[in-house]
Enzyme design. Structure first.
Site, mmCIF file in Angstrom:
data_model
loop_
_atom_site.group_PDB
_atom_site.id
_atom_site.type_symbol
_atom_site.label_atom_id
_atom_site.label_comp_id
_atom_site.label_asym_id
_atom_site.label_seq_id
_atom_site.Cartn_x
_atom_site.Cartn_y
_atom_site.Cartn_z
ATOM 1 N N MET A 1 4.523 3.403 21.928
ATOM 2 C CA MET A 1 4.024 2.046 22.109
ATOM 3 C C MET A 1 2.562 2.052 21.691
ATOM 4 O O MET A 1 1.760 2.829 22.213
ATOM 5 C CB MET A 1 4.159 1.601 23.570
ATOM 6 C CG MET A 1 3.683 0.166 23.813
ATOM 7 S SD MET A 1 4.684 -1.071 22.921
ATOM 8 C CE MET A 1 6.121 -1.177 23.999
ATOM 9 N N SER B 1 -7.143 3.741 -1.690
ATOM 10 C CA SER B 1 -7.312 2.633 -2.633
ATOM 11 C C SER B 1 -7.075 3.040 -4.079
ATOM 12 O O SER B 1 -6.870 2.189 -4.948
ATOM 13 C CB SER B 1 -8.717 2.042 -2.495
ATOM 14 O OG SER B 1 -9.693 3.031 -2.782
ATOM 15 N N LYS C 1 -0.306 -7.978 6.892
ATOM 16 C CA LYS C 1 0.053 -8.568 8.175
ATOM 17 C C LYS C 1 -0.369 -7.618 9.285
ATOM 18 O O LYS C 1 -0.562 -6.430 9.058
ATOM 19 C CB LYS C 1 1.559 -8.845 8.255
ATOM 20 C CG LYS C 1 2.047 -9.902 7.275
ATOM 21 C CD LYS C 1 3.541 -10.120 7.412
ATOM 22 C CE LYS C 1 4.062 -11.134 6.402
ATOM 23 N NZ LYS C 1 5.533 -11.321 6.515
ATOM 24 N N ASP D 1 3.220 5.051 6.706
ATOM 25 C CA ASP D 1 4.602 5.147 7.169
ATOM 26 C C ASP D 1 5.530 4.313 6.293
ATOM 27 O O ASP D 1 6.658 4.722 5.997
ATOM 28 C CB ASP D 1 4.705 4.687 8.622
ATOM 29 C CG ASP D 1 3.902 5.565 9.561
ATOM 30 O OD1 ASP D 1 3.740 6.764 9.263
ATOM 31 O OD2 ASP D 1 3.421 5.046 10.594
#
Length: 297
Positions: A11, A213, A276, A243
């Site tokens: 979590m 980058s 996001k 990931d």
């Protein structure tokens, strides 16, 4: 094609701030979020969102966090039938600070330490039904080594994402099918004596080094260095980008894609995931990635 992830389920306690605090400094945070995470679970969700049949192998505690995390994996399309619920042990926690388009992370392993050899023995027949297995370093090192050993003996492909960084035995590095460190992790694994190009040429179409980058690099069997540049992104949160790349890359090579095609799709997926908030919340579907690749081209 069946894929598997053996790894961590956490979590994430994520706080956003104007910037990441300096040593000894106190800053005012903006928001605190509790978000499903763990490198293993993140990678499994990324694979499921890209349409793969994927099973998650790992452990959670017998607490509310563990229940929520297993349910979240199920809702994402990940098989969870062999996740072990460990009594009296808390579910793993990651403490994440997000600021200035970057992050810092501290992981408290909790039940992830229970992903041991005994657990692997209890699920290995299911593991042997898979075509490819993805591993990371948020479970005990001896477990990682054991999974590599038993899978390679069975001819099952293994992708090792050696993060967080720690040394790995040379014989384990030789056994894995693909190795996906970033530049810092590569230095931990191989030292600083060789340049990135020299390392890549030593392990053609096996070693994949992510370079932030700048993109991601590998070497073809011909000896030609392959650099897939990063897609420009409107970055909101970089948590989980690596990931996403690893999950997408694993899915693509499991399909039999060549390394360039696999890295192009994985790199695009990782870039989209940064636009996001949250590690799993921004992970794209296969349709979104393909649409973006066509537009970007």
């Amino acid at each position: 094609m069946k894929t598997a992830v053996v790894g961590s389920i956490n979590m994430d306690m994520t706080v956003t701030a104007e910037r990441i605090p300096l040593k000894g400094e106190t800053l005012k945070g903006d928001e605190l979020h509790y978000i499903p995470g763990g490198k293993g679970a993140n990678q499994a969700v990324a694979m499921a969102k890209l349409g793969a049949e994927v099973e998650m192998f790992g452990c959670v505690g017998d607490d509310e966090a563990g229940q929520k995390l297993v349910k979240n994996l199920q809702e994402a399309g990940v098989s969870t039938g062999h996740i072990r619920i460990v009594k009296g042990v808390p579910t793993g926690i990651a403490l994440i600070t997000v600021g200035e388009n970057d992050n810092t992370i501290i992981v408290v392993a909790g039940a992830n330490n229970c992903v041991d050899k005994e657990y692997v023995d209890s699920i290995k027949e299911e593991l042997f039904q898979c075509d490819i297995v993805l591993l990371q370093h948020e479970i005990p090192q001896e477990t990682v080594e054991y999974v590599v050993d038993i899978c390679t003996e069975r001819g099952i492909k293994v992708v090792l994402n050696p993060a967080p960084a720690r040394p790995v035995k040379q014989e384990i590095l030789e056994k894995v099918t693909y190795l996906t460190p970033n530049e810092h992790e590569a230095a931990i694994l191989f030292g600083n004596d060789c340049s990135t190009e020299e390392l890549l040429k030593k392990y053609p179409e096996k070693l994949v080094i992510t370079q932030g980058s700048k993109g991601v690099a590998a070497c073809r069997k011909t000896g030609e260095i392959l650099l897939v540049p990063a897609r420009k992104a409107d970055v909101v949160d970089t948590t989980g980008a690596g990931d996403t790349l690893n999950g997408a890359f694993t899915v693509e090579v499991a399909k039999g894609r060549d390394i360039e095609s696999a890295l192009k799709l994985a790199n695009t997926a990782a870039s989209l995931s940064t636009e996001k908030f949250g590690a799993q919340g921004g992970m794209p579907t296969l349709e979104e990635v393909i649409k973006e690749m066509k537009a970007y081209k």
